[in-house]
Design a protein around this motif. Structure first.
Motif, short mmCIF file in Angstrom:
data_model
loop_
_atom_site.label_atom_id
_atom_site.label_comp_id
_atom_site.label_asym_id
_atom_site.label_seq_id
_atom_site.Cartn_x
_atom_site.Cartn_y
_atom_site.Cartn_z
N ALA A 93 5.77 -19.07 16.01
CA ALA A 93 6.67 -19.91 16.79
C ALA A 93 6.12 -21.32 16.94
CB ALA A 93 6.90 -19.30 18.18
N LEU A 94 7.03 -22.26 17.12
CA LEU A 94 6.70 -23.67 17.30
C LEU A 94 7.64 -24.23 18.36
CD1 LEU A 94 5.31 -26.33 16.18
CD2 LEU A 94 7.30 -26.51 14.66
N ASP A 95 7.07 -24.91 19.36
CA ASP A 95 7.94 -25.54 20.36
C ASP A 95 8.15 -27.01 20.02
OD1 ASP A 95 5.74 -26.99 21.41
OD2 ASP A 95 5.55 -25.70 23.17
N THR A 96 8.97 -27.69 20.79
CA THR A 96 9.31 -29.08 20.51
C THR A 96 8.16 -30.05 20.73
OG1 THR A 96 10.21 -29.33 22.73
CG2 THR A 96 11.76 -28.75 20.97
N LYS A 97 7.09 -29.59 21.38
CA LYS A 97 5.91 -30.44 21.60
C LYS A 97 4.86 -30.24 20.52
CE LYS A 97 6.68 -30.21 26.52
NZ LYS A 97 6.35 -29.47 27.73
N GLY A 98 5.14 -29.35 19.57
CA GLY A 98 4.20 -29.10 18.48
C GLY A 98 3.22 -27.98 18.74
N ASN A 99 3.38 -27.26 19.85
CA ASN A 99 2.51 -26.11 20.14
C ASN A 99 2.93 -24.94 19.27
OD1 ASN A 99 1.06 -27.35 22.36
ND2 ASN A 99 3.01 -27.22 23.46
N VAL A 100 1.94 -24.22 18.73
CA VAL A 100 2.17 -23.12 17.81
C VAL A 100 1.66 -21.82 18.40
CG1 VAL A 100 1.58 -22.22 15.51
CG2 VAL A 100 1.95 -24.66 15.83
N GLY A 101 2.33 -20.73 18.09
CA GLY A 101 1.87 -19.41 18.49
C GLY A 101 2.11 -18.43 17.36
N ALA A 102 1.27 -17.41 17.29
CA ALA A 102 1.43 -16.36 16.28
C ALA A 102 0.78 -15.09 16.82
CB ALA A 102 0.78 -16.76 14.96
N PHE A 103 1.41 -13.96 16.55
CA PHE A 103 0.88 -12.68 17.00
C PHE A 103 1.52 -11.59 16.16
CE2 PHE A 103 0.15 -9.23 20.18
CZ PHE A 103 -1.20 -9.45 20.41
N CYS A 104 0.77 -10.51 15.91
CA CYS A 104 1.28 -9.44 15.06
C CYS A 104 0.76 -8.08 15.54
CB CYS A 104 0.88 -9.68 13.61
SG CYS A 104 -0.88 -9.92 13.36
N LEU A 105 1.29 -7.02 14.95
CA LEU A 105 0.84 -5.67 15.29
C LEU A 105 -0.53 -5.38 14.69
CD1 LEU A 105 4.13 -3.60 14.82
CD2 LEU A 105 2.88 -3.95 16.96
N LEU A 106 -0.70 -5.68 13.40
CA LEU A 106 -1.92 -5.34 12.68
C LEU A 106 -2.62 -6.58 12.14
CD1 LEU A 106 -0.43 -2.42 10.55
CD2 LEU A 106 -1.89 -2.20 12.57
N PRO A 107 -3.93 -6.53 11.96
CA PRO A 107 -4.64 -7.67 11.36
C PRO A 107 -4.10 -7.96 9.96
CG PRO A 107 -6.19 -6.04 12.21
CD PRO A 107 -4.82 -5.42 12.29
N GLY A 108 -4.28 -9.21 9.53
CA GLY A 108 -3.91 -9.58 8.17
C GLY A 108 -2.81 -10.61 8.07
N PHE A 109 -2.27 -11.08 9.18
CA PHE A 109 -1.22 -12.08 9.17
C PHE A 109 -1.86 -13.46 9.28
CE2 PHE A 109 2.30 -14.02 12.03
CZ PHE A 109 2.85 -14.71 10.97
N THR A 110 -1.80 -14.23 8.20
CA THR A 110 -2.33 -15.60 8.22
C THR A 110 -1.17 -16.58 8.09
OG1 THR A 110 -2.67 -15.59 5.83
CG2 THR A 110 -4.54 -14.94 7.18
N TYR A 111 -1.40 -17.78 8.61
CA TYR A 111 -0.38 -18.80 8.55
C TYR A 111 -1.06 -20.16 8.48
CZ TYR A 111 -1.37 -19.24 13.57
OH TYR A 111 -1.99 -19.42 14.77
N ALA A 112 -0.31 -21.18 8.08
CA ALA A 112 -0.86 -22.52 7.95
C ALA A 112 -0.14 -23.47 8.91
CB ALA A 112 -0.70 -23.02 6.52
N VAL A 113 -0.91 -24.38 9.48
CA VAL A 113 -0.37 -25.40 10.37
C VAL A 113 -0.78 -26.76 9.82
CG1 VAL A 113 -0.43 -26.36 12.70
CG2 VAL A 113 -0.51 -23.88 12.37
N THR A 114 0.18 -27.65 9.67
CA THR A 114 -0.10 -29.01 9.23
C THR A 114 0.15 -29.95 10.39
OG1 THR A 114 0.57 -28.45 6.97
CG2 THR A 114 0.48 -30.79 7.53
N ASP A 115 -0.84 -30.77 10.72
CA ASP A 115 -0.69 -31.69 11.86
C ASP A 115 -0.01 -32.99 11.41
OD1 ASP A 115 -2.65 -33.38 10.72
OD2 ASP A 115 -4.24 -32.65 12.04
#
Length: 131
Positions: A93-115
């Motif tokens: 998830a991403l809010d309008t202020k640029g804050n990011v969140g991520a969560f999953c059931l099992l390990p192994g979920f990777t994601y990229a964030v570009t500032d």
């Protein structure tokens, strides 16, 4: 704010199965004044709770993107119990202020964030369960 998602599809899926990606509020949901969310994993579990719309609704209610993702994953785990053993579901998830969140059931979920400067960082999402 805009969003997009796609799917690689499920191997050996039942004929006629529709995953979460094309279903509004399941695989992707964006609300311009709040933010957006997308999902990964077993689409049936995401669709069951309109997962991405629920993440955005939690953010609308004041939750950070991180807390909103955690709430939905925990809800799926509570709702489904042993039926999700070994199943991956995750939200980003991403809010309008640029804050990011991520969560999953099992390990192994990777994601990229570009500032704003163009620097990209690859991160590992926290998970509810351990491998």
């Amino acid at each position: 704010m805009a969003g997009a998602c796609t799917t690689s599809g499920m191997a050996f899926k039942m004929r006629g199965r529709v995953g979460d990606s094309p279903q509004v509020g399941s695989g992707l949901y964006v609300e311009a004044a709040v933010g957006g969310a997308t999902s990964t994993g077993l689409g049936e579990e995401v669709t069951r709770v309109a997962g991405s719309a629920r993440v955005v609704a939690s953010m609308r209610g004041g939750s950070s993107p991180q807390k909103a993702c955690e709430e939905v994953v925990r809800h799926i785990a509570k709702l489904r119990g042993d039926a999700i053993r070994g199943v991956q579901v995750g939200f980003l998830a991403l809010d309008t202020k640029g804050n990011v969140g991520a969560f999953c059931l099992l390990p192994g979920f990777t994601y990229a964030v570009t500032d704003a400067r163009g620097k990209t960082t690859v991160l590992k999402a926290r998970s509810l369960f351990q491998a």
